[in-house]
Design a protein around this motif. Structure first.
Motif, PDB file in Angstrom:
ATOM      1  N   ALA A 101       8.215  45.390  24.284  1.00 12.09           N
ATOM      2  CA  ALA A 101       7.971  45.652  22.693  1.00 12.09           C
ATOM      3  C   ALA A 101       8.741  44.283  22.068  1.00 12.09           C
ATOM      4  O   ALA A 101       7.907  43.727  21.232  1.00 12.09           O
ATOM      5  N   LEU A 102       9.760  44.107  22.387  1.00  7.21           N
ATOM      6  CA  LEU A 102      10.540  42.877  21.770  1.00  7.21           C
ATOM      7  C   LEU A 102       9.814  41.708  22.218  1.00  7.21           C
ATOM      8  O   LEU A 102       9.671  40.819  21.206  1.00  7.21           O
ATOM      9  N   ALA A 103       9.403  41.453  23.325  1.00  7.47           N
ATOM     10  CA  ALA A 103       8.940  40.202  23.785  1.00  7.47           C
ATOM     11  C   ALA A 103       7.633  39.990  23.103  1.00  7.47           C
ATOM     12  O   ALA A 103       6.902  38.903  22.978  1.00  7.47           O
ATOM     13  N   GLY A 104       6.882  41.285  23.086  1.00 11.16           N
ATOM     14  CA  GLY A 104       5.739  41.003  22.157  1.00 11.16           C
ATOM     15  C   GLY A 104       5.711  40.535  20.887  1.00 11.16           C
ATOM     16  O   GLY A 104       4.620  39.880  20.250  1.00 11.16           O
ATOM     17  N   LYS A 105       6.816  40.793  20.283  1.00 10.76           N
ATOM     18  CA  LYS A 105       6.980  40.353  18.689  1.00 10.76           C
ATOM     19  C   LYS A 105       7.596  38.837  18.755  1.00 10.76           C
ATOM     20  O   LYS A 105       7.282  38.172  17.879  1.00 10.76           O
ATOM     21  N   LEU A 106       8.233  38.663  19.815  1.00 10.29           N
ATOM     22  CA  LEU A 106       9.065  37.460  19.700  1.00 10.29           C
ATOM     23  C   LEU A 106       8.423  36.202  20.491  1.00 10.29           C
ATOM     24  O   LEU A 106       8.422  35.066  19.967  1.00 10.29           O
ATOM     25  N   LEU A 107       7.895  36.617  21.599  1.00  8.78           N
ATOM     26  CA  LEU A 107       7.351  35.401  22.463  1.00  8.78           C
ATOM     27  C   LEU A 107       5.763  35.250  22.130  1.00  8.78           C
ATOM     28  O   LEU A 107       5.249  35.979  21.906  1.00  8.78           O
ATOM     29  N   ASP A 108       5.560  33.909  22.254  1.00  4.13           N
ATOM     30  CA  ASP A 108       3.986  33.349  22.204  1.00  4.13           C
ATOM     31  C   ASP A 108       3.577  33.120  23.736  1.00  4.13           C
ATOM     32  O   ASP A 108       3.977  32.017  24.212  1.00  4.13           O
TER      33      ASP A 108
END
Length: 432
Positions: free
Chosen positions: A194-201
């Motif tokens: 979930a964090l990666a989905g918001k932080l990473l492009d």
């Protein structure tokens, strides 16, 4: 494959060679080229796999190759959950960047801030920090993060477990929108995804070991024992087998202190490290343990996060963790880099449910042993487990109130000082 084949600069290759490394590990073989390309990265690897060099080396290369601002600014920010891990990463940055003109520094709580302020004021290219101290110094206008080009979240799973998600969000708001993001985690939990989905492009995803697996080189065993015989059994095993370097985990700071004192009284040199210890005391204990002067180091999960001890032969779970994933983190400190290690867990009747959760997570049944003279009482009844970590084994099939542990009880906490504080005191606790 050699490090030279990964496209690293000569200055970095000299530093790697000076450290005695010749062949990159699997995470390094995949992460270094990916970071050099400039895109975002989501990487998972067990502890001891060389992931610190996996982001440090290409990060330094990108900074050295890129254009320099007129005034030296923080261009790379590495966030870590604990002081020990911050110090370890900072040491790696200094070691690998010794032949470059880049400057770096480490900041964390538990020590005076003025030397950190002075280092920042003189100009830095790389800043390694724990979230609490970083936000404190930014609030005091000592840190400018407006020129950060590369953000690294190291041990991101632990940062989430420790409750740093709000601090992470605050830090993100201080950074330029355009930057490279590197997220490293021991596991790909749902929270990490979930964090990666918001932080990473559109990140490249690297996973060098199956999720929540334990190293094949670690001999894992369970000793069944009554709760009041654990200390004597531990002393017996250490003495009988001649264990000379043992990392022991307890659930609580008080338990770590008590166990270290009891072992020392039995002529087994032991010290405890946890968040209530000063940074200098923790550093002294770790140094004595690494040098062999100290036989046993007793630690809580959070205090031990980031400990870098090469070829550590023995890890003992004096008490099983309430969160099953923490078992994987704990025993990952032995059996590193292909060396053999031993992980022993002392399990009483209170912990049978926790043991089942761990075995479900790692998808294997652990060998059960009974040491002669320490046979458990077959009629013993389980009692509530007090002072467990606040999450109470909520994840991985555990019960939220396993053994009576609830979020409000004493235990490990979110800040890099590991002090659980009421809301009105939380900012002061973070600065400590």
């Amino acid at each position: 494959m050699t490090f030279s084949e990964l496209g690293l600069r000569a200055e970095l290759l000299r530093a790697v060679e000076a450290q005695g490394y010749t062949t990159p590990t699997p995470i390094q073989r995949q992460a270094i080229p990916a970071v050099l390309e400039g895109g975002d990265l989501l990487a998972s690897a067990q502890t001891g796999t060389g992931k610190t060099a996996g982001f440090t080396l290409p990060m330094l290369q990108r900074l050295a190759d890129g254009p320099r601002p007129g005034k030296r600014q923080v261009r790379a920010l590495v966030l870590t959950p604990t002081r020990e891990l911050a110090a370890q990463v900072g040491e790696s940055v200094a070691d690998y960047g010794r032949h470059l003109t880049l400057k770096s520094h480490v900041i964390f709580g538990g020590v005076g801030q003025q030397p950190q302020v002075d280092a920042i004021r003189s100009g830095l290219d790389v800043l390694v920090a724990t979230p609490g101290r970083l936000l404190d110094l930014h609030q005091q206008k000592h840190v400018d993060l407006s020129c950060v080009e590369i953000l690294v979240l190291d041990e991101a799973d632990r940062m989430l477990d420790m409750g740093f998600i709000h601090d992470i969000r605050k830090v993100l708001r201080l950074l330029p929108e355009k930057r490279q993001n590197l997220l490293f985690s021991a596991t790909f939990s749902d929270e990490i995804q979930a964090l990666a989905g918001k932080l990473l492009d559109n990140p490249e995803k690297i996973e060098v070991a199956r999720r929540n697996t334990t190293a094949e080189t670690v001999d894992q065993a369970i000793y069944r024992v009554d709760r009041d015989k654990k200390r004597d059994l531990l002393a017996h095993l250490i003495t009988r087998h001649g264990w000379d370097q043992v990392l022991v985990f307890t659930r609580t700071k008080h338990g770590a202190n008590r166990l270290a004192e009891q072992l020392s009284k039995q002529d087994i040199p032991a010290m405890a490290i946890h968040g209530n210890k000063s940074q200098s005391a923790r550093t002294r204990a770790l140094s004595a343990f690494k040098s062999g002067e100290l036989q046993v180091l007793v630690a809580t999960d959070i205090a031990a996060r980031g400990l870098d001890i090469s070829e550590l032969p023995h890890v003992v779970n004096f008490e099983l963790p309430n969160v099953a994933e923490d078992y994987v983190h704990r025993i990952g400190r032995t059996g590193r880099a292909g060396s053999e290690g031993q992980a022993v867990s002392l399990v009483c009747v209170d912990e049978h449910g926790l043991l089942k959760g761990i075995e479900r997570l790692i998808k294997r049944d652990l060998e059960k042993r009974i040491e002669p003279g320490f046979e458990p009482d077959p009629n013993a009844r389980p009692e509530p487990i007090e002072n467990g970590r606040g999450r109470g084994g909520q994840r991985n099939g555990g019960q939220r109130r396993q053994g009576g542990a609830t979020r409000g009880q004493p235990g490990e906490s979110r800040s890099d000082t590991e002090t659980r504080a009421p809301r009105r005191r939380r900012s002061r606790a973070r600065r400590a």
